[in-house]
Motif scaffolding. Sequence first.
Motif, mmCIF file in Angstrom:
data_model
loop_
_atom_site.group_PDB
_atom_site.id
_atom_site.type_symbol
_atom_site.label_atom_id
_atom_site.label_comp_id
_atom_site.label_asym_id
_atom_site.label_seq_id
_atom_site.Cartn_x
_atom_site.Cartn_y
_atom_site.Cartn_z
ATOM 1 N N ARG A 143 0.829 -1.201 0.000
ATOM 2 C CA ARG A 143 0.000 0.000 0.000
ATOM 3 C C ARG A 143 0.864 1.253 0.000
ATOM 4 O O ARG A 143 2.001 1.247 0.482
ATOM 5 N N GLN A 144 0.283 2.347 -0.493
ATOM 6 C CA GLN A 144 0.999 3.612 -0.541
ATOM 7 C C GLN A 144 1.385 4.075 0.854
ATOM 8 O O GLN A 144 2.480 4.606 1.077
ATOM 9 N N SER A 145 0.509 3.825 1.814
ATOM 10 C CA SER A 145 0.804 4.220 3.203
ATOM 11 C C SER A 145 1.995 3.451 3.756
ATOM 12 O O SER A 145 2.765 3.981 4.569
ATOM 13 N N GLU A 146 2.181 2.212 3.308
ATOM 14 C CA GLU A 146 3.308 1.397 3.757
ATOM 15 C C GLU A 146 4.606 1.847 3.106
ATOM 16 O O GLU A 146 5.673 1.782 3.730
ATOM 17 N N ILE A 147 4.514 2.331 1.856
ATOM 18 C CA ILE A 147 5.695 2.860 1.185
ATOM 19 C C ILE A 147 6.194 4.111 1.911
ATOM 20 O O ILE A 147 7.396 4.344 2.033
#
Length: 326
Positions: A247-251
Amino acid sequence: MKRPGRLTILGLAAALVVGGWLVHFLYGWYGAGPLTKDVSFLVPQGASLGSIAPELEKEGVVASASTFRARAKLLGGGEPIKAGEFTIPAGASGSDVLRILQGAEGVTRRLVTVPEGMPSILVHERLMAQPLLTGTVPVPVEGTVLPDSYDFQRGESRASVLARMQKAMDRTLAELWAKRSKDTVAKTPQEALILASIVEKETGKPSERKMVAGLYSNRLRQGMLLQADPTIIYPITRGKPLGRRIRQSEIQAVNDYNTYSMTGLPKGPITNPGRDSIEAVLNPAQTNALYMVADGTGGHVFADTLEQHNANVAKWFALRRARGDL
């Protein structure tokens, strides 16, 4: 005809007794033994023939521990017995039993295998799932286990097997560190382990390891973000497969491992790297590459410039669209 004298009769009787005893002694060594079915017999490390003879009698392998020891001493030669798990067939003679225990014949090899790139949480699960081992162990520190296959004995402790795995890593790392190239960016053996764990997770092709190591070495020298996807996943799963897209939040997550949000190396390894990945980091390829993208075969296309990289990425996305992946 002269009758035999008393002494002659006694001599013949003694000879018959001695001969009978000798036949019995030899038959007890070379004749069929009392075992009625094949058995598995464990010889612990450091055991002697004298110490395991009572167990042989208890298991029905030999009729008598004391006579087995006596016959072995006189007729069995001086070779020591070996540690291991042995299969002893039904009817094995005393001679057969000793021969099996003195050599590799009949040894059952039991292995715990740690593949390259297996994280410690899965090493722990594999050890705990092995029913022939005893005791418990904690999850080993990441990067301390050398991927390989390890022999163990039935009833051996998990702690002793894990200790061998970790000792093998210590020995291998010390050996390779001593042979390191001046081109390595690793300042310490621990830094070599950390970078090797990233290389291990980033490529499925052994032939690419030194190239990937060279690329990441270049990025570290220039102060660039490593941007290695496995470092995003590790804090989430401790190395287990994520099972979905990142996910973008994890990146964007800020932690001690995510190399998309920090420069330099993570705080520790993200898996247990194999010997070849460690060697690749300590002797990286001479390259100007700074970028790589998957090529669809399990390997990568490398680029020296961002312009070249963007063109390679466009080709990769076109290939994925053609496959129906997007």
